[in-house]
Design a protein around this motif. Structure first.
Motif, mmCIF file in Angstrom:
data_model
loop_
_atom_site.group_PDB
_atom_site.id
_atom_site.type_symbol
_atom_site.label_atom_id
_atom_site.label_comp_id
_atom_site.label_asym_id
_atom_site.label_seq_id
_atom_site.Cartn_x
_atom_site.Cartn_y
_atom_site.Cartn_z
ATOM 1 N N PHE A 132 44.588 34.604 40.245
ATOM 2 C CA PHE A 132 43.443 34.678 41.153
ATOM 3 C C PHE A 132 43.824 35.499 42.365
ATOM 4 C CE2 PHE A 132 45.964 31.146 42.622
ATOM 5 C CZ PHE A 132 45.809 31.094 43.991
ATOM 6 N N ARG A 159 33.704 26.721 42.621
ATOM 7 C CA ARG A 159 33.566 28.180 42.656
ATOM 8 C C ARG A 159 34.006 28.801 41.335
ATOM 9 N NH1 ARG A 159 34.226 31.568 47.425
ATOM 10 N NH2 ARG A 159 34.369 33.756 46.834
ATOM 11 N N PHE A 160 34.958 28.159 40.662
ATOM 12 C CA PHE A 160 35.614 28.747 39.491
ATOM 13 C C PHE A 160 34.964 28.342 38.171
ATOM 14 C CE2 PHE A 160 38.802 27.580 42.785
ATOM 15 C CZ PHE A 160 38.940 28.848 43.343
ATOM 16 N N GLU A 196 32.108 34.388 43.249
ATOM 17 C CA GLU A 196 31.439 33.101 43.148
ATOM 18 C C GLU A 196 30.640 33.044 41.847
ATOM 19 O OE1 GLU A 196 28.952 33.116 46.565
ATOM 20 O OE2 GLU A 196 30.610 33.276 47.990
ATOM 21 N N VAL A 209 37.766 35.380 44.919
ATOM 22 C CA VAL A 209 37.314 35.780 43.580
ATOM 23 C C VAL A 209 35.806 35.560 43.511
ATOM 24 C CG1 VAL A 209 39.528 35.224 42.537
ATOM 25 C CG2 VAL A 209 37.702 33.503 42.544
ATOM 26 N N ASN A 229 32.359 31.462 37.156
ATOM 27 C CA ASN A 229 32.797 32.155 35.937
ATOM 28 C C ASN A 229 34.294 32.436 35.887
ATOM 29 O OD1 ASN A 229 30.116 32.441 34.872
ATOM 30 N ND2 ASN A 229 29.758 34.053 36.396
ATOM 31 N N TRP A 230 35.034 32.051 36.953
ATOM 32 C CA TRP A 230 36.425 32.493 37.020
ATOM 33 C C TRP A 230 37.303 31.886 35.935
ATOM 34 C CZ3 TRP A 230 38.251 36.692 38.734
ATOM 35 C CH2 TRP A 230 39.624 36.870 38.855
ATOM 36 N N TRP A 231 37.117 30.601 35.617
ATOM 37 C CA TRP A 231 37.931 29.987 34.557
ATOM 38 C C TRP A 231 37.753 30.748 33.241
ATOM 39 C CZ3 TRP A 231 40.899 28.149 37.668
ATOM 40 C CH2 TRP A 231 40.721 27.053 38.493
ATOM 41 N N TYR A 268 47.487 39.114 40.434
ATOM 42 C CA TYR A 268 46.356 39.459 39.566
ATOM 43 C C TYR A 268 45.801 40.859 39.858
ATOM 44 C CZ TYR A 268 41.789 39.181 37.281
ATOM 45 O OH TYR A 268 40.678 39.433 36.499
ATOM 46 N N HIS A 311 47.669 35.981 47.250
ATOM 47 C CA HIS A 311 46.328 35.857 47.825
ATOM 48 C C HIS A 311 46.342 35.773 49.334
ATOM 49 C CE1 HIS A 311 47.853 31.780 47.666
ATOM 50 N NE2 HIS A 311 46.856 31.350 48.425
ATOM 51 N N THR A 357 36.791 33.931 32.946
ATOM 52 C CA THR A 357 37.402 35.250 33.128
ATOM 53 C C THR A 357 38.896 35.203 32.833
ATOM 54 O OG1 THR A 357 35.760 35.915 34.785
ATOM 55 C CG2 THR A 357 37.892 37.054 34.826
ATOM 56 N N VAL A 358 39.585 34.206 33.394
ATOM 57 C CA VAL A 358 41.022 34.080 33.163
ATOM 58 C C VAL A 358 41.316 33.751 31.701
ATOM 59 C CG1 VAL A 358 43.081 32.738 33.735
ATOM 60 C CG2 VAL A 358 41.531 33.478 35.555
#
Length: 477
Positions: free
Chosen positions: A74, A140-141, A80, A78, A83-85, A368, A342, A87-88
């Motif tokens: 991350f 958020r993720f 909002e 990243v 969708n991040w989980w 990342y 980060h 994406t990873v």
């Protein structure tokens, strides 16, 4: 912890804020597994081939003699939208193929700023995006289901997953009268949706245990680790935060945020009771302080000493400072090296810095955005492959001046090791160096040099490095 991108407003309750444990046996196990099964050739910018693990038909990370590499999965802010989980998760197979052994995730539980929070203002440690509180169900993720799918996928790729753990402070509590301050404080966490680890004013400083511990952060309520109730919920109980993350959510380790805020005994107690990899964010360039903390916490620590030395070396043209002391030189099994993260990103000349950490001792981290957006991914994959397959044994520095740095990894258990040559000057450079190898042909595994020299009987050989770049030499096999 992000140090510069949050605002604290107690009236509005709008907080924008912003874990390789311990024992050396875990690190040795990483180095004793099989070599990655397949190598393909990719060309560098000059068209010459270099080695990389990318494209393995196995589809799973398998550690080589040099161990593995950590991906920080991350960056700050990243996108909002939850969708991040996913994406990873969708990148894990490619990361595994490239030789990435573990991924570090941002704080996974619901925080005070709900769907907008990066997680460093934690409210409910047991809400992974499955309770409607703080204005959202998902973090958020993403959702708990998506997080669990990510962890499952990582384990299928033989990768570990490390949780970012924020236990210095909390946020999002309700106001309550506090007899220790004589005011109202935002320390009432009795109504959290999970119902686990409910907290009140006596679980935060100041309280019946004292006025403070090592340090508060940003005006947030400062969690009191001296309170046995807090200890029990963080690492003692069968359903404690640590054990729940490990046994139910299946996290494999921990990145502890802002460990300056509490004593190293806290991380030591967590590691003793919960287990798993751990690394602490002790933001301090003093190597004595880093070593002291790592020993007392029974944990790895981020090598901020190396970080600042690399900035001076590669950005300011003073490679001589790489002779200075760093955590990886004190104890490579407790040093996690990095080029950016980060919170801080001050090194501009990054590829030589990655060549440095991926050929030297310690546990290297890839950021990342460097990997996915900003730098040449194939060159990074080449360095990851070299690390996993050639970077073994102790380190000997062979030559330094302002522009040049040459070091040798001395090899281990039949692995030949390597010689890395970093050149900050604007022209090609050549040096005679003493290698590990007598009367054997070597090559530059980066492909930057087309030389295939043979070492002399006394192990000396002439090698070269291109301008503003590096070469990495080992046996031509």
């Amino acid at each position: 912890m992000k140090k510069t991108h949050f605002l604290v407003s107690m009236l509005a309750l709008a907080f924008f804020s912003s874990c390789r444990s311990g024992d050396e046996n875990d690190n040795e196990n990483l180095r004793d597994q099989e070599v990655h099964a397949k190598t393909v050739n990719v060309t560098n910018h000059d068209g010459r081939p270099f080695s990389t693990g990318n494209g393995s038909a196995v589809g799973k990370f398998v550690s080589g003699p040099g161990g593995g590499v950590l991906m920080q999965g991350f960056y700050w802010d990243v996108p909002e939208g939850g969708n991040w989980w996913t994406t990873v998760k969708d990148k894990l197979t490619a990361w595994s193929d490239s030789g990435i052994s573990a991924v570090w995730l941002p704080p996974a539980s619901k925080a005070q700023n709900g769907a907008y929070s990066m997680g460093y203002d934690p409210t409910d440690y047991y809400d992974f995006g499955n309770f409607n509180q703080n204005g959202s169900v998902e973090t958020r993720f993403g959702s708990r289901t998506e997080l669990e799918a990510l962890i499952t996928k990582a384990h299928a790729e033989n990768m570990q997953v490390y949780a970012d753990i924020v236990i210095n402070h909390n946020s999002g509590g309700q106001s309550q009268a506090n007899p220790f301050t004589g005011t109202n404080t935002w320390t009432d966490f009795s109504g959290i949706a999970s119902g686990k680890f409910q907290r009140s004013y006596n679980d935060f400083y100041k309280n019946s245990y004292g006025n403070n511990d090592e340090g508060a952060f940003g005006g947030f309520p400062d969690l009191c680790h001296a309170n046995p109730y807090v200890q029990d919920w963080l690492w003692g109980r069968d359903d404690s935060v640590g054990k729940y993350y490990k046994n139910v959510m299946k996290f494999d380790g921990w990145r502890f945020d802002y460990v300056k805020g509490f004593g190293p005994w806290v991380v030591n107690s967590w590691n003793s009771n919960v287990g798993g990899f751990s690394v602490g964010e002790l933001w301090d360039s003093n190597v004595n302080t880093l070593e002291w903390w790592a020993n007392n916490a029974n944990s790895s620590v981020f090598d901020f000493a190396a970080y600042y030395k690399m900035d001076e070396a590669f950005d300011n043209g003073n490679l001589n400072v790489l002779n200075d002391d760093m955590m990886w030189k004190r104890n490579p099994y407790k040093a996690v090296t990095f080029v950016a993260n980060h919170d801080t990103d001050i090194i501009n000349n990054k590829m030589p810095a990655y060549a440095y950490i991926l050929t030297h001792e310690g546990y290297p981290t890839i950021f990342y955005r460097d990997y996915e957006e900003w730098l040449n991914k194939e060159r990074l994959n080449n360095l990851i492959w070299i690390h996993n397959n050639k970077a073994t044994g102790t380190t000997s520095i062979l030559y330094t001046d302002n522009d040049e740095y040459i070091a040798r990894r001395n090899g281990y258990n039949g692995n030949p090791g390597l010689v890395v040559y970093i050149n900050n000057s604007s022209s090609w450079q050549e040096r005679w160096v003493e290698t590990n190898w007598s009367s054997q042909q070597i090559k530059d595994f980066t492909g930057n040099s087309g030389w295939y020299p043979t070492t002399q009987g006394d192990k000396w050989v002439k090698i070269q490095a291109p301008p503003n770049s590096y070469s990495i030499w080992s046996l031509n096999q």
